[in-house]
Design a protein around this motif. Structure first.
Motif, short mmCIF file in Angstrom:
data_model
loop_
_atom_site.label_atom_id
_atom_site.label_comp_id
_atom_site.label_asym_id
_atom_site.label_seq_id
_atom_site.Cartn_x
_atom_site.Cartn_y
_atom_site.Cartn_z
N GLY A 107 -4.33 -10.15 -5.17
CA GLY A 107 -3.90 -9.13 -4.67
C GLY A 107 -3.15 -8.30 -5.67
O GLY A 107 -2.97 -8.56 -6.95
N PRO A 108 -2.44 -7.13 -5.23
CA PRO A 108 -1.85 -6.24 -6.08
C PRO A 108 -0.66 -6.82 -6.58
O PRO A 108 0.00 -7.59 -5.91
CB PRO A 108 -1.59 -4.96 -5.31
N GLU A 140 0.78 -1.32 0.04
CA GLU A 140 0.10 -0.20 -0.03
C GLU A 140 1.06 1.32 0.03
O GLU A 140 0.51 2.35 -0.47
CB GLU A 140 -1.00 -0.12 1.31
N ASP A 186 -4.04 -4.82 -10.23
CA ASP A 186 -4.91 -5.68 -9.47
C ASP A 186 -5.05 -7.05 -9.86
O ASP A 186 -5.07 -7.25 -11.41
CB ASP A 186 -6.27 -5.00 -9.17
N SER A 187 -5.09 -8.36 -9.18
CA SER A 187 -5.17 -9.43 -9.63
C SER A 187 -6.00 -9.91 -8.50
O SER A 187 -6.19 -9.43 -7.37
CB SER A 187 -3.80 -10.07 -9.83
N SER A 188 -6.67 -11.53 -8.77
CA SER A 188 -7.48 -12.10 -7.75
C SER A 188 -6.47 -12.47 -6.53
O SER A 188 -7.22 -12.39 -5.61
CB SER A 188 -7.77 -13.37 -8.44
#
Length: 169
Positions: free
Chosen positions: A87-88, A57, A83-85
């Motif tokens: 997380g970033p 973050e 973004d991905s499933s």
């Protein structure tokens, strides 16, 4: 099929990487020497990187992050965040590298470079290259010979500057 054991130098590099990771995890900061030419002209071989531990973050496009890849520490600039499933994901690339790296997952991010020490001087790292830096990066990217000459000249200039620095006592 017989497996070939890793060389002593590869084991030494992996051990140094593990130690650096542990120091960063336990203290929150680390200074590590730079090797390689992928970040020229922002970071030159022999510079010292000051790294602080960060979360995903806290990372922004343009930051130089230190990641752990295949038993080595890699310092490259964040060029995008996706973004991905899972997380970033960070997409990184060396300033003088032709191609982007494989996406970086959260567990591979160790920290962010906050400044560089070169020839005894503390240099703040910018999120963008200026015109002269972009020119040098393109030169290094296109010509291995030019890269070698520039790195050699930079190391000679650094040696002269260090020699001329006043003694601290």
């Amino acid at each position: 099929m017989r497996q070939i054991p890793p060389s002593r130098s590869a084991m030494g590099i992996a051990l140094k990487c593990e130690l650096a990771c542990e120091v960063l995890r336990s203290t929150g900061s680390l200074r590590v020497p730079a090797v390689g030419r992928s970040m020229v002209p922002t970071i030159w071989p022999g510079d010292t990187l000051a790294v602080v531990q960060v979360t995903m973050e806290e990372v922004n496009v343009g930051d130089i992050v230190v990641t752990r890849r295949e038993g080595c520490l890699v310092s490259h600039r964040v060029v995008s965040i996706a973004d991905s499933s899972d997380g970033p994901l960070l997409v990184t690339q060396g300033d003088a590298a032709w191609t982007k790296d494989q996406p970086v997952r959260e567990n591979e991010v160790l920290g962010r470079v906050v400044y560089v020490i070169s020839a005894g001087k503390r240099i703040t790292v910018s999120r963008e290259l200026n015109v002269a830096q972009r020119f040098v990066a393109k030169m290094v990217r296109r010509s291995p010979r030019a890269a070698s000459v520039l790195v050699y000249l930079h190391s000679k200039l650094r040696t002269q500057q260090e020699f001329l620095l006043p003694c601290q006592g």
